[in-house]
Scaffold this active site. Structure first.
Site, PDB file in Angstrom:
ATOM      1  N   GLY A 204     -36.471  18.870  28.142  1.00 36.66           N
ATOM      2  CA  GLY A 204     -37.896  18.824  27.836  1.00 36.66           C
ATOM      3  C   GLY A 204     -38.391  20.194  27.381  1.00 36.66           C
TER       4      GLY A 204
ATOM      5  CB  SER B 224     -29.593   7.640  30.015  1.00 34.04           C
ATOM      6  OG  SER B 224     -28.256   7.804  30.439  1.00 34.04           O
TER       7      SER B 224
ATOM      8  CE1 TYR C 271     -31.649   8.474  35.284  1.00 31.74           C
ATOM      9  CE2 TYR C 271     -29.395   7.923  34.654  1.00 31.74           C
ATOM     10  CZ  TYR C 271     -30.569   8.631  34.437  1.00 31.74           C
ATOM     11  OH  TYR C 271     -30.650   9.486  33.360  1.00 31.74           O
TER      12      TYR C 271
END
Ligand SMILES: *[C@@H]1O[C@H](CO)[C@@H](O)[C@H](O)[C@H]1NC(C)=O
Length: 315
Positions: A50, A173, A198
């Protein structure tokens, strides 16, 4: 129950994947594209990819809104970016994606302060943390990675549409391929596996980008999701020491945060990507996502569930 063995298994697979991709297709993309006069919001811009994304886009002349939870670390990152790029138009705004009140306060401020938002980068994330819940009672990874960004995008969408041509970039992801959506136990109340939760949150990211792209057809707003690569970053902080060690040992095969930011930057600035809206990217190129992630029925179900959990209705 946290299972060290299954974590090892996934991390090992992931590292094998990077060794493979590093050797066959490390895509060295670069671009001189400028963003003068454009405004970019980046969530989780104080660290990792980021921060590198913020640095790169600041160098291209954009106004950057760093949406961060930890203001102290954000100030350090801001100072670092200023020193590096000379761009003084980099501001910090408080955003805690694990609390819908904070998301609403942030969006209200942005809608009041900013005349335009040309690029929204949904980057912040938590990975494989111990079981915990957001302020609204959502499982933490789903709550922050998916629901928080879902609400944020919803609240900023009018402004983004008015700023068209605009882009929404969702950092997902390859972990989205690890699992399906557990629609009847979305918050993992019955059974929590940090890895699957996740993967589920990242699958929700890819599904969201697809659905949103379809909804925004013809508005001049494009939406992309992506896999940044396996990156050396704070995301590993919740992992067992042995796993952190393994990631360090495999360092040459994992990406630096600068490399890890490239696909995000590509999706944000590369001209001509509009025709690929809704697509999933990896290594600065369109890639294929899992079959589950291209299931429109599932995308619709996750969309409706997300709306009802957040008490919102999209027009
Ligand atoms: C949604 O509405 C229900 C019922 O009014 C409330 O209990 C819940 O806190 C709300 N959730 C959010 C995220 O606003």
């Amino acid at each position: 129950e946290f299972s060290l063995l299954s974590s090892f298994y996934y991390v090992f697979l992931l590292l094998l994947l990077c060794v493979f991709f590093r050797s066959v297709c490390c895509n060295h993309w670069s671009s001189e594209e400028r963003l003068d006069g454009k405004t970019v919001i980046i969530t989780g811009a104080n660290t990792g990819i980021g921060k590198e994304t913020a640095r790169d886009l600041a160098r291209r002349g954009a106004r950057i809104v760093m949406a961060c939870r930890d203001l102290e670390r954000a100030e350090e990152a801001q100072a670092d970016i200023l020193e590096d790029t000379g761009n003084e138009n980099v501001v910090i705004r408080k955003l805690d994606l694990s609390d819908t009140q904070s998301i609403r306060a942030f969006a209200e401020l942005i809608n009041k302060e900013e005349k335009q938002v040309n690029i929204l980068i949904n980057n912040a994330g938590v990975m494989m943390c111990p079981y915990s819940k957001t302020a609204d009672g959502f499982e933490m990874q789903l709550g922050v990675n998916h629901l928080g960004h879902f609400l944020l995008t919803y609240l900023l969408l009018d402004l983004i549409k008015h700023s068209s041509p605009a882009r929404i970039v969702v950092v997902a992801s390859v972990a989205h391929t690890w699992t399906g959506m557990r629609l009847n136990d979305i918050n993992s109340d019955r059974n929590y596996d940090p890895i699957k939760a996740y993967g589920q949150s990242k699958l929700a990211n890819v599904l969201f980008a697809r659905s949103l792209a379809r909804l925004l057809q013809g508005t001049g707003v494009s939406v992309f999701s992506l896999h940044p690569g396996v990156v050396q970053s704070d995301l590993w902080r919740h992992q067992h020491q042995c796993i952190q060690m393994a990631v360090k040992i495999f360092r040459i095969f994992t990406k630096t945060t600068v490399e890890g930011a490239q696909t995000t930057i590509y999706c944000a600035v590369e001209p001509g990507l509009e025709s690929q809206t809704g697509g999933y990217f990896s290594d600065c190129a369109q890639a294929s996502c899992s079959r589950t992630a291209s299931n429109d029925d599932l995308a619709q179900k996750v969309w409706e569930l997300s709306c009802s959990m957040l008490n919102i209705t999209w027009q």
